[in-house]
Design a protein around this motif. Structure first.
Motif, PDB file in Angstrom:
ATOM      1  N   THR A  72       4.726  -7.298 -20.619  1.00 31.53           N
ATOM      2  CA  THR A  72       5.179  -8.552 -19.980  1.00 31.53           C
ATOM      3  C   THR A  72       6.160  -8.267 -18.854  1.00 31.53           C
ATOM      4  O   THR A  72       5.789  -8.258 -17.683  1.00 31.53           O
ATOM      5  CB  THR A  72       5.825  -9.490 -21.029  1.00 31.53           C
ATOM      6  OG1 THR A  72       6.924  -8.812 -21.655  1.00 31.53           O
ATOM      7  CG2 THR A  72       4.821  -9.947 -22.070  1.00 31.53           C
ATOM      8  N   VAL A  73       7.403  -8.046 -19.204  1.00 31.90           N
ATOM      9  CA  VAL A  73       8.475  -7.892 -18.224  1.00 31.90           C
ATOM     10  C   VAL A  73       8.249  -6.685 -17.319  1.00 31.90           C
ATOM     11  O   VAL A  73       8.431  -6.778 -16.095  1.00 31.90           O
ATOM     12  CB  VAL A  73       9.847  -7.790 -18.939  1.00 31.90           C
ATOM     13  CG1 VAL A  73      10.968  -7.540 -17.947  1.00 31.90           C
ATOM     14  CG2 VAL A  73      10.114  -9.040 -19.765  1.00 31.90           C
ATOM     15  N   GLY A  74       7.858  -5.551 -17.891  1.00 32.16           N
ATOM     16  CA  GLY A  74       7.676  -4.335 -17.105  1.00 32.16           C
ATOM     17  C   GLY A  74       6.668  -4.488 -15.977  1.00 32.16           C
ATOM     18  O   GLY A  74       7.002  -4.264 -14.808  1.00 32.16           O
ATOM     19  N   PRO A  75       5.427  -4.890 -16.295  1.00 33.47           N
ATOM     20  CA  PRO A  75       4.447  -5.050 -15.225  1.00 33.47           C
ATOM     21  C   PRO A  75       4.850  -6.113 -14.202  1.00 33.47           C
ATOM     22  O   PRO A  75       4.599  -5.950 -13.000  1.00 33.47           O
ATOM     23  CB  PRO A  75       3.170  -5.469 -15.964  1.00 33.47           C
ATOM     24  CG  PRO A  75       3.347  -4.960 -17.351  1.00 33.47           C
ATOM     25  CD  PRO A  75       4.824  -5.029 -17.627  1.00 33.47           C
ATOM     26  N   LEU A  76       5.494  -7.180 -14.658  1.00 34.54           N
ATOM     27  CA  LEU A  76       5.944  -8.218 -13.731  1.00 34.54           C
ATOM     28  C   LEU A  76       7.010  -7.661 -12.797  1.00 34.54           C
ATOM     29  O   LEU A  76       6.991  -7.930 -11.589  1.00 34.54           O
ATOM     30  CB  LEU A  76       6.459  -9.442 -14.483  1.00 34.54           C
ATOM     31  CG  LEU A  76       6.951 -10.592 -13.606  1.00 34.54           C
ATOM     32  CD1 LEU A  76       5.836 -11.092 -12.683  1.00 34.54           C
ATOM     33  CD2 LEU A  76       7.476 -11.732 -14.480  1.00 34.54           C
ATOM     34  N   ALA A  77       7.930  -6.856 -13.336  1.00 32.62           N
ATOM     35  CA  ALA A  77       8.965  -6.244 -12.498  1.00 32.62           C
ATOM     36  C   ALA A  77       8.340  -5.370 -11.418  1.00 32.62           C
ATOM     37  O   ALA A  77       8.748  -5.427 -10.254  1.00 32.62           O
ATOM     38  CB  ALA A  77       9.931  -5.431 -13.363  1.00 32.62           C
ATOM     39  N   LEU A  78       7.347  -4.567 -11.786  1.00 30.98           N
ATOM     40  CA  LEU A  78       6.694  -3.727 -10.784  1.00 30.98           C
ATOM     41  C   LEU A  78       6.038  -4.583  -9.706  1.00 30.98           C
ATOM     42  O   LEU A  78       6.122  -4.265  -8.521  1.00 30.98           O
ATOM     43  CB  LEU A  78       5.664  -2.795 -11.436  1.00 30.98           C
ATOM     44  CG  LEU A  78       4.900  -1.889 -10.459  1.00 30.98           C
ATOM     45  CD1 LEU A  78       5.852  -1.015  -9.637  1.00 30.98           C
ATOM     46  CD2 LEU A  78       3.888  -1.041 -11.210  1.00 30.98           C
ATOM     47  N   LYS A  79       5.415  -5.664 -10.092  1.00 32.64           N
ATOM     48  CA  LYS A  79       4.788  -6.553  -9.094  1.00 32.64           C
ATOM     49  C   LYS A  79       5.838  -7.158  -8.163  1.00 32.64           C
ATOM     50  O   LYS A  79       5.615  -7.276  -6.954  1.00 32.64           O
ATOM     51  CB  LYS A  79       3.985  -7.642  -9.790  1.00 32.64           C
ATOM     52  CG  LYS A  79       2.721  -7.093 -10.412  1.00 32.64           C
ATOM     53  CD  LYS A  79       1.979  -8.152 -11.181  1.00 32.64           C
ATOM     54  CE  LYS A  79       0.940  -7.542 -11.967  1.00 32.64           C
ATOM     55  NZ  LYS A  79      -0.207  -7.552 -12.254  1.00 32.64           N
ATOM     56  N   THR A 119       0.846  -1.188   0.000  1.00 33.63           N
ATOM     57  CA  THR A 119       0.000   0.000   0.000  1.00 33.63           C
ATOM     58  C   THR A 119       0.883   1.240   0.000  1.00 33.63           C
ATOM     59  O   THR A 119       1.630   1.466   0.957  1.00 33.63           O
ATOM     60  CB  THR A 119      -0.914   0.023   1.247  1.00 33.63           C
ATOM     61  OG1 THR A 119      -1.676  -1.181   1.267  1.00 33.63           O
ATOM     62  CG2 THR A 119      -1.831   1.218   1.239  1.00 33.63           C
ATOM     63  N   PRO A 120       0.823   2.042  -1.048  1.00 36.64           N
ATOM     64  CA  PRO A 120       1.625   3.271  -1.054  1.00 36.64           C
ATOM     65  C   PRO A 120       1.140   4.235   0.022  1.00 36.64           C
ATOM     66  O   PRO A 120      -0.038   4.243   0.378  1.00 36.64           O
ATOM     67  CB  PRO A 120       1.405   3.847  -2.457  1.00 36.64           C
ATOM     68  CG  PRO A 120       0.277   3.120  -3.050  1.00 36.64           C
ATOM     69  CD  PRO A 120       0.042   1.871  -2.261  1.00 36.64           C
ATOM     70  N   GLU A 121       2.082   5.022   0.532  1.00 38.61           N
ATOM     71  CA  GLU A 121       1.764   5.988   1.580  1.00 38.61           C
ATOM     72  C   GLU A 121       2.276   7.371   1.165  1.00 38.61           C
ATOM     73  O   GLU A 121       3.304   7.829   1.647  1.00 38.61           O
ATOM     74  CB  GLU A 121       2.387   5.548   2.897  1.00 38.61           C
ATOM     75  CG  GLU A 121       1.853   4.195   3.362  1.00 38.61           C
ATOM     76  CD  GLU A 121       2.466   3.757   4.666  1.00 38.61           C
ATOM     77  OE1 GLU A 121       1.802   3.971   5.706  1.00 38.61           O
ATOM     78  OE2 GLU A 121       3.577   3.226   4.633  1.00 38.61           O
ATOM     79  N   GLY A 160       8.618  -4.799  -1.535  1.00 35.65           N
ATOM     80  CA  GLY A 160       8.524  -3.542  -0.801  1.00 35.65           C
ATOM     81  C   GLY A 160       9.691  -2.618  -1.082  1.00 35.65           C
ATOM     82  O   GLY A 160       9.945  -1.681  -0.332  1.00 35.65           O
ATOM     83  N   ALA A 161      10.413  -2.891  -2.163  1.00 37.92           N
ATOM     84  CA  ALA A 161      11.571  -2.072  -2.532  1.00 37.92           C
ATOM     85  C   ALA A 161      11.867  -2.250  -4.012  1.00 37.92           C
ATOM     86  O   ALA A 161      11.607  -3.311  -4.578  1.00 37.92           O
ATOM     87  CB  ALA A 161      12.793  -2.470  -1.711  1.00 37.92           C
ATOM     88  N   MET A 162      12.426  -1.206  -4.599  1.00 37.77           N
ATOM     89  CA  MET A 162      12.815  -1.244  -6.001  1.00 37.77           C
ATOM     90  C   MET A 162      14.326  -1.369  -6.083  1.00 37.77           C
ATOM     91  O   MET A 162      15.041  -0.853  -5.229  1.00 37.77           O
ATOM     92  CB  MET A 162      12.350   0.040  -6.695  1.00 37.77           C
ATOM     93  CG  MET A 162      12.634   0.087  -8.176  1.00 37.77           C
ATOM     94  SD  MET A 162      11.998   1.591  -8.960  1.00 37.77           S
ATOM     95  CE  MET A 162      10.243   1.213  -9.000  1.00 37.77           C
ATOM     96  N   GLN A 163      14.778  -2.028  -7.105  1.00 39.49           N
ATOM     97  CA  GLN A 163      16.210  -2.130  -7.388  1.00 39.49           C
ATOM     98  C   GLN A 163      16.433  -1.771  -8.847  1.00 39.49           C
ATOM     99  O   GLN A 163      15.944  -2.480  -9.720  1.00 39.49           O
ATOM    100  CB  GLN A 163      16.713  -3.554  -7.119  1.00 39.49           C
ATOM    101  CG  GLN A 163      16.655  -3.959  -5.675  1.00 39.49           C
ATOM    102  CD  GLN A 163      17.603  -3.151  -4.805  1.00 39.49           C
ATOM    103  OE1 GLN A 163      18.709  -2.838  -5.195  1.00 39.49           O
ATOM    104  NE2 GLN A 163      17.136  -2.783  -3.624  1.00 39.49           N
ATOM    105  N   HIS A 164      17.115  -0.668  -9.082  1.00 48.52           N
ATOM    106  CA  HIS A 164      17.470  -0.266 -10.436  1.00 48.52           C
ATOM    107  C   HIS A 164      18.706   0.619 -10.360  1.00 48.52           C
ATOM    108  O   HIS A 164      19.031   1.135  -9.287  1.00 48.52           O
ATOM    109  CB  HIS A 164      16.300   0.455 -11.120  1.00 48.52           C
ATOM    110  CG  HIS A 164      16.112   1.873 -10.706  1.00 48.52           C
ATOM    111  ND1 HIS A 164      15.724   2.245  -9.432  1.00 48.52           N
ATOM    112  CD2 HIS A 164      16.276   3.021 -11.401  1.00 48.52           C
ATOM    113  CE1 HIS A 164      15.646   3.567  -9.373  1.00 48.52           C
ATOM    114  NE2 HIS A 164      15.978   4.060 -10.552  1.00 48.52           N
ATOM    115  N   PRO A 165      19.428   0.800 -11.474  1.00 52.08           N
ATOM    116  CA  PRO A 165      20.613   1.671 -11.451  1.00 52.08           C
ATOM    117  C   PRO A 165      20.219   3.095 -11.076  1.00 52.08           C
ATOM    118  O   PRO A 165      19.328   3.681 -11.681  1.00 52.08           O
ATOM    119  CB  PRO A 165      21.137   1.602 -12.887  1.00 52.08           C
ATOM    120  CG  PRO A 165      20.545   0.366 -13.474  1.00 52.08           C
ATOM    121  CD  PRO A 165      19.228   0.174 -12.789  1.00 52.08           C
TER     122      PRO A 165
END
Length: 171
Positions: free
Chosen positions: A84-91, A29-31, A97-102
């Motif tokens: 495909t890949v994009g929405p799956l990555a967001l899920k 849940t975003p806050e 509960g955290a993002m990992q990207h450069p």
């Protein structure tokens, strides 16, 4: 176990994994109020970055990302990726509960970041972008995740901002 049953079982594994990620991602849940409070706490503070981008560049990048959801992103990944890949990555990010990207990767097609812009101005741009996003009822497709509803877009923005803020230090 016979070969047919083995192959069916093997084929079921990705389906079960994707279904599990889908269900688990719904628990995030975003806050936005807490996120805005954190950003507002940076006002008037001396900030430094442990990454390759200065605080002003980080805030500009984040403001560009949020504004892209309102006004549109100039470039998009391939349609197959956005479906495909994009929405799956967001899920997966929501599930973790955290993002990992450069953290020094610019948004494709966005204007170059201005290293000379004041941190206060860049921070205000980010805060204003979030406030505008929260009021917006019509959102543009994300350049990597595709079409998102408001809640999923807020989750993407929050996770993106939180990851970048790991490099921002007060003092």
């Amino acid at each position: 176990m016979n070969r047919r049953r083995f192959l069916y079982s093997l084929a079921a594994v990705p389906v079960v994994v994707v279904a599990g990620v889908e269900l688990a991602s719904r628990r995030f849940t975003p806050e936005p109020d807490l996120l805005l409070a954190k950003l507002l706490s940076f006002k008037g503070q001396q900030l430094r970055s442990s990454g390759s981008w200065s605080p002003t560049m980080v805030f500009q990048h984040l403001a560009q990302s949020v504004m892209g959801s309102v006004t549109g992103y100039p470039e998009h990944k391939a349609a197959w990726f956005r479906h495909t890949v994009g929405p799956l990555a967001l899920k997966v990010f929501k599930t973790a509960g955290a993002m990992q990207h450069p953290l020094d990767e610019a948004i494709p097609g966005m204007p170059e970041l201005d290293a000379n812009l004041s941190v206060e101005t860049a921070l205000e741009q980010l805060i204003s972008a979030i406030q505008l996003f929260r009021q917006s009822t019509r959102l543009q497709p994300h350049f990597a995740y595709g079409n998102l509803n408001h809640n999923d877009f807020m989750a993407a923005h929050q996770l993106h901002i939180e990851q970048h803020l790991t490099q921002i230090e007060v003092g």
